[in-house]
Design a protein around this motif. Structure first.
Motif, PDB file in Angstrom:
ATOM      1  N   SER A 108      31.142   6.948  50.986  1.00 47.08           N
ATOM      2  CA  SER A 108      30.153   6.756  51.904  1.00 47.08           C
ATOM      3  C   SER A 108      30.614   7.539  53.199  1.00 47.08           C
ATOM      4  O   SER A 108      29.718   7.944  54.121  1.00 47.08           O
ATOM      5  N   GLY A 109      32.062   7.681  53.465  1.00 52.44           N
ATOM      6  CA  GLY A 109      32.579   8.206  54.620  1.00 52.44           C
ATOM      7  C   GLY A 109      32.890   9.655  54.359  1.00 52.44           C
ATOM      8  O   GLY A 109      33.435  10.416  55.245  1.00 52.44           O
ATOM      9  N   ALA A 110      32.940  10.165  53.204  1.00 57.14           N
ATOM     10  CA  ALA A 110      33.710  11.409  52.829  1.00 57.14           C
ATOM     11  C   ALA A 110      33.012  12.747  53.568  1.00 57.14           C
ATOM     12  O   ALA A 110      33.817  13.355  53.973  1.00 57.14           O
ATOM     13  N   ALA A 111      31.686  12.680  53.634  1.00 52.49           N
ATOM     14  CA  ALA A 111      30.975  13.745  54.158  1.00 52.49           C
ATOM     15  C   ALA A 111      31.598  14.079  55.672  1.00 52.49           C
ATOM     16  O   ALA A 111      31.732  15.046  56.243  1.00 52.49           O
ATOM     17  N   ALA A 112      31.728  12.729  56.445  1.00 51.49           N
ATOM     18  CA  ALA A 112      32.219  12.961  57.788  1.00 51.49           C
ATOM     19  C   ALA A 112      33.671  13.172  57.943  1.00 51.49           C
ATOM     20  O   ALA A 112      34.148  13.908  58.621  1.00 51.49           O
ATOM     21  N   SER A 113      34.593  12.407  57.235  1.00 48.74           N
ATOM     22  CA  SER A 113      35.785  12.506  57.062  1.00 48.74           C
ATOM     23  C   SER A 113      36.534  13.522  56.223  1.00 48.74           C
ATOM     24  O   SER A 113      37.566  13.977  56.657  1.00 48.74           O
ATOM     25  N   GLY A 114      36.026  14.039  55.294  1.00 55.00           N
ATOM     26  CA  GLY A 114      36.718  14.897  54.341  1.00 55.00           C
ATOM     27  C   GLY A 114      37.385  13.993  53.336  1.00 55.00           C
ATOM     28  O   GLY A 114      37.707  14.694  52.291  1.00 55.00           O
ATOM     29  N   GLY A 115      37.482  12.725  53.657  1.00 53.39           N
ATOM     30  CA  GLY A 115      37.990  11.722  52.650  1.00 53.39           C
ATOM     31  C   GLY A 115      39.297  11.728  52.441  1.00 53.39           C
ATOM     32  O   GLY A 115      40.239  12.529  52.999  1.00 53.39           O
ATOM     33  N   ARG A 116      40.086  10.586  51.827  1.00 55.78           N
ATOM     34  CA  ARG A 116      41.346  10.398  51.610  1.00 55.78           C
ATOM     35  C   ARG A 116      41.993  10.498  50.634  1.00 55.78           C
ATOM     36  O   ARG A 116      43.252  10.818  50.467  1.00 55.78           O
ATOM     37  N   HIS A 117      41.210  10.414  49.587  1.00 54.20           N
ATOM     38  CA  HIS A 117      41.715  10.445  48.093  1.00 54.20           C
ATOM     39  C   HIS A 117      41.764  12.212  47.558  1.00 54.20           C
ATOM     40  O   HIS A 117      40.756  12.822  48.126  1.00 54.20           O
ATOM     41  N   PRO A 118      42.654  12.470  46.918  1.00 57.55           N
ATOM     42  CA  PRO A 118      42.756  13.933  46.369  1.00 57.55           C
ATOM     43  C   PRO A 118      41.287  14.308  45.707  1.00 57.55           C
ATOM     44  O   PRO A 118      41.144  15.457  46.145  1.00 57.55           O
ATOM     45  N   LEU A 119      40.769  13.534  45.130  1.00 58.40           N
ATOM     46  CA  LEU A 119      39.387  14.164  44.263  1.00 58.40           C
ATOM     47  C   LEU A 119      38.520  14.178  45.382  1.00 58.40           C
ATOM     48  O   LEU A 119      37.781  15.313  45.416  1.00 58.40           O
ATOM     49  N   THR A 120      38.383  13.085  46.400  1.00 60.97           N
ATOM     50  CA  THR A 120      37.291  13.466  47.236  1.00 60.97           C
ATOM     51  C   THR A 120      37.598  14.594  48.195  1.00 60.97           C
ATOM     52  O   THR A 120      36.425  15.432  48.473  1.00 60.97           O
ATOM     53  N   GLN A 121      38.800  14.798  48.601  1.00 66.27           N
ATOM     54  CA  GLN A 121      39.402  15.857  49.418  1.00 66.27           C
ATOM     55  C   GLN A 121      38.725  17.433  48.758  1.00 66.27           C
ATOM     56  O   GLN A 121      38.195  18.123  49.375  1.00 66.27           O
ATOM     57  N   VAL A 122      39.120  17.598  47.597  1.00 60.78           N
ATOM     58  CA  VAL A 122      38.719  18.602  46.648  1.00 60.78           C
ATOM     59  C   VAL A 122      37.347  18.696  46.929  1.00 60.78           C
ATOM     60  O   VAL A 122      36.625  19.951  47.281  1.00 60.78           O
ATOM     61  N   LEU A 123      36.276  17.575  46.486  1.00 62.31           N
ATOM     62  CA  LEU A 123      35.036  17.794  46.445  1.00 62.31           C
ATOM     63  C   LEU A 123      34.454  17.931  47.741  1.00 62.31           C
ATOM     64  O   LEU A 123      33.528  18.868  47.701  1.00 62.31           O
ATOM     65  N   PHE A 124      34.826  17.492  48.806  1.00 64.50           N
ATOM     66  CA  PHE A 124      34.231  17.561  50.275  1.00 64.50           C
ATOM     67  C   PHE A 124      34.653  19.018  50.964  1.00 64.50           C
ATOM     68  O   PHE A 124      34.310  19.194  52.063  1.00 64.50           O
ATOM     69  N   ASP A 125      35.416  19.530  50.136  1.00 69.02           N
ATOM     70  CA  ASP A 125      36.073  20.862  50.637  1.00 69.02           C
ATOM     71  C   ASP A 125      34.820  21.898  50.310  1.00 69.02           C
ATOM     72  O   ASP A 125      34.938  23.209  50.424  1.00 69.02           O
ATOM     73  N   ASP A 126      34.117  21.300  49.444  1.00 69.28           N
ATOM     74  CA  ASP A 126      33.128  22.587  48.662  1.00 69.28           C
ATOM     75  C   ASP A 126      31.655  22.075  49.588  1.00 69.28           C
ATOM     76  O   ASP A 126      31.198  21.113  49.509  1.00 69.28           O
ATOM     77  N   GLU A 127      30.930  22.959  49.718  1.00 68.44           N
ATOM     78  CA  GLU A 127      29.713  22.831  50.597  1.00 68.44           C
ATOM     79  C   GLU A 127      28.624  22.162  49.818  1.00 68.44           C
ATOM     80  O   GLU A 127      27.844  21.489  50.167  1.00 68.44           O
ATOM     81  N   ARG A 128      28.768  22.436  48.269  1.00 64.50           N
ATOM     82  CA  ARG A 128      27.640  21.613  47.371  1.00 64.50           C
ATOM     83  C   ARG A 128      27.925  20.153  47.567  1.00 64.50           C
ATOM     84  O   ARG A 128      26.735  19.592  47.507  1.00 64.50           O
ATOM     85  N   ALA A 129      29.122  19.577  47.917  1.00 63.67           N
ATOM     86  CA  ALA A 129      29.224  18.079  48.065  1.00 63.67           C
ATOM     87  C   ALA A 129      28.317  17.511  49.488  1.00 63.67           C
ATOM     88  O   ALA A 129      27.752  16.462  49.197  1.00 63.67           O
ATOM     89  N   HIS A 130      28.281  18.477  50.350  1.00 64.32           N
ATOM     90  CA  HIS A 130      27.514  18.271  51.551  1.00 64.32           C
ATOM     91  C   HIS A 130      25.790  18.234  51.409  1.00 64.32           C
ATOM     92  O   HIS A 130      25.141  17.758  52.208  1.00 64.32           O
ATOM     93  N   ALA A 131      25.411  19.247  50.336  1.00 60.87           N
ATOM     94  CA  ALA A 131      24.098  19.264  50.021  1.00 60.87           C
ATOM     95  C   ALA A 131      23.526  18.123  49.325  1.00 60.87           C
ATOM     96  O   ALA A 131      22.322  18.096  49.140  1.00 60.87           O
ATOM     97  N   ILE A 132      24.256  17.315  48.514  1.00 59.65           N
ATOM     98  CA  ILE A 132      23.854  16.275  47.802  1.00 59.65           C
ATOM     99  C   ILE A 132      23.842  14.889  48.794  1.00 59.65           C
ATOM    100  O   ILE A 132      24.663  14.551  49.528  1.00 59.65           O
ATOM    101  N   PRO A 133      22.555  14.364  48.711  1.00 55.54           N
ATOM    102  CA  PRO A 133      22.455  13.242  49.742  1.00 55.54           C
ATOM    103  C   PRO A 133      23.648  12.142  49.434  1.00 55.54           C
ATOM    104  O   PRO A 133      24.114  11.837  48.379  1.00 55.54           O
ATOM    105  N   ALA A 134      23.909  11.514  50.473  1.00 52.51           N
ATOM    106  CA  ALA A 134      24.859  10.441  50.571  1.00 52.51           C
ATOM    107  C   ALA A 134      24.651   9.436  49.407  1.00 52.51           C
ATOM    108  O   ALA A 134      25.670   8.941  48.810  1.00 52.51           O
ATOM    109  N   GLU A 135      23.595   8.792  49.572  1.00 49.59           N
ATOM    110  CA  GLU A 135      23.017   7.766  48.519  1.00 49.59           C
ATOM    111  C   GLU A 135      23.437   8.102  47.077  1.00 49.59           C
ATOM    112  O   GLU A 135      23.776   7.248  46.179  1.00 49.59           O
TER     113      GLU A 135
END
Length: 285
Positions: free
Chosen positions: A76-103
């Motif tokens: 829930s915080g990854a879009a703003a923070s970029g994430g703490r977990h390696p998987l989240t960091q890789v995902l939210f480094d990609d613009e597609r992650a931000h195009a997908i709604p948070a819910e």
């Protein structure tokens, strides 16, 4: 929590290895979905495996809930923070992650929490319904990542549910003591199988397994008529699962065949190539 690595792409490997240990045939797919070019596609598959491990692999519900709570906070915080977990960091480094709604990111975690205490389903249709929220949410997230948020996820959702129910059968002996059994109540009743009898090889157990496999096989056939594409990984998983299912149905000891798993080989390579070709033809890469 998880401490932040210097290079999330480097830390990705251990999570990808965990995913590949559950689905070894996917090594073939990585030839067509190059992790250097599509790190997020691979990270998403590994994230899915992490969530499924928390939902099904942890015996104590409170421990599973703790892990899932951590993921809920993380996603829930990854879009703003970029994430703490390696998987989240890789995902939210990609613009597609931000195009997908948070819910949509949060939906699989909430669904996993919701089904932690669920018992054995009454019959096969009830099993499909019970597995629908978690596997449907994962399939919706995956379809949005691979093909865009407007793409129908129905076929992917059904295939994800069926793959899960097939995979659960492989753990029949190990899970005989759990609240949720891989065979539904009606199936156990029809073949007069007590919970304790699931640990022992018997003609009744073989027949119950084959009846379950027959239902899975016809549901797989019907799933081909549902709308929406499959990711390369989902297409290969489905192809290998159907192949394993056919072998198990015709075997003297279906559980032994299921536990041995899919052998991959040239068929898997060809299947992955076909799936990758369909994906590229869709223009969605």
């Amino acid at each position: 929590g998880v401490s932040e690595p210097a290079n999330p792409h480097g830390a990705l490997h251990s999570y990808v290895d965990k995913w590949l240990s559950v689905q070894p045939a996917q090594r073939v797919a990585l030839v067509f979905v190059d992790p250097a070019k599509y790190p997020g596609h691979v990270a998403l598959a590994a994230l899915e495996q992490e969530l499924l491990s928390a939902a099904y692999g942890i015996r104590e519900p409170h421990v599973a809930l703790g892990k899932l709570n951590w993921w809920a906070e993380e996603l829930s915080g990854a879009a703003a923070s970029g994430g703490r977990h390696p998987l989240t960091q890789v995902l939210f480094d990609d613009e597609r992650a931000h195009a997908i709604p948070a819910e949509r990111w949060l939906a699989p975690v909430l669904a996993a929490m919701g089904q932690l205490e669920e018992g054995t389903a009454a019959d096969f249709p009830a099993q499909l319904v019970a597995a629908g929220p978690l596997h449907g949410a994962l399939a919706a997230l995956e379809t949005a990542w691979w093909y865009g948020s407007a793409t129908a996820p129905e076929r992917a959702a059904r295939v994800a549910v069926l793959s899960h129910l097939l995979y659960a059968l492989r753990r029949l002996e190990d899970d005989a003591e759990r609240d949720r059994l891989p065979l539904p109540m009606a199936r156990l009743a029809r073949f007069s199988l007590a919970r304790t009898a699931l640990r022992e090889h018997s003609a009744a157990r073989d027949e119950a397994l084959k009846a379950q496999l027959a239902d899975l096989q016809s549901a797989w056939r019907e799933s081909a008529r549902l709308p929406g594409p499959l990711s390369v990984f989902r297409a290969l998983e489905s192809r290998e699962a159907e192949r394993l299912l056919r072998h198990a149905r015709s075997a003297g000891d279906p559980l032994a065949v299921l536990q041995k798993g899919s052998q991959g080989g040239f068929g898997a390579t060809f299947g992955a190539w076909q799936a990758a070709r369909r994906w590229r033809a869709s223009g969605a890469t």
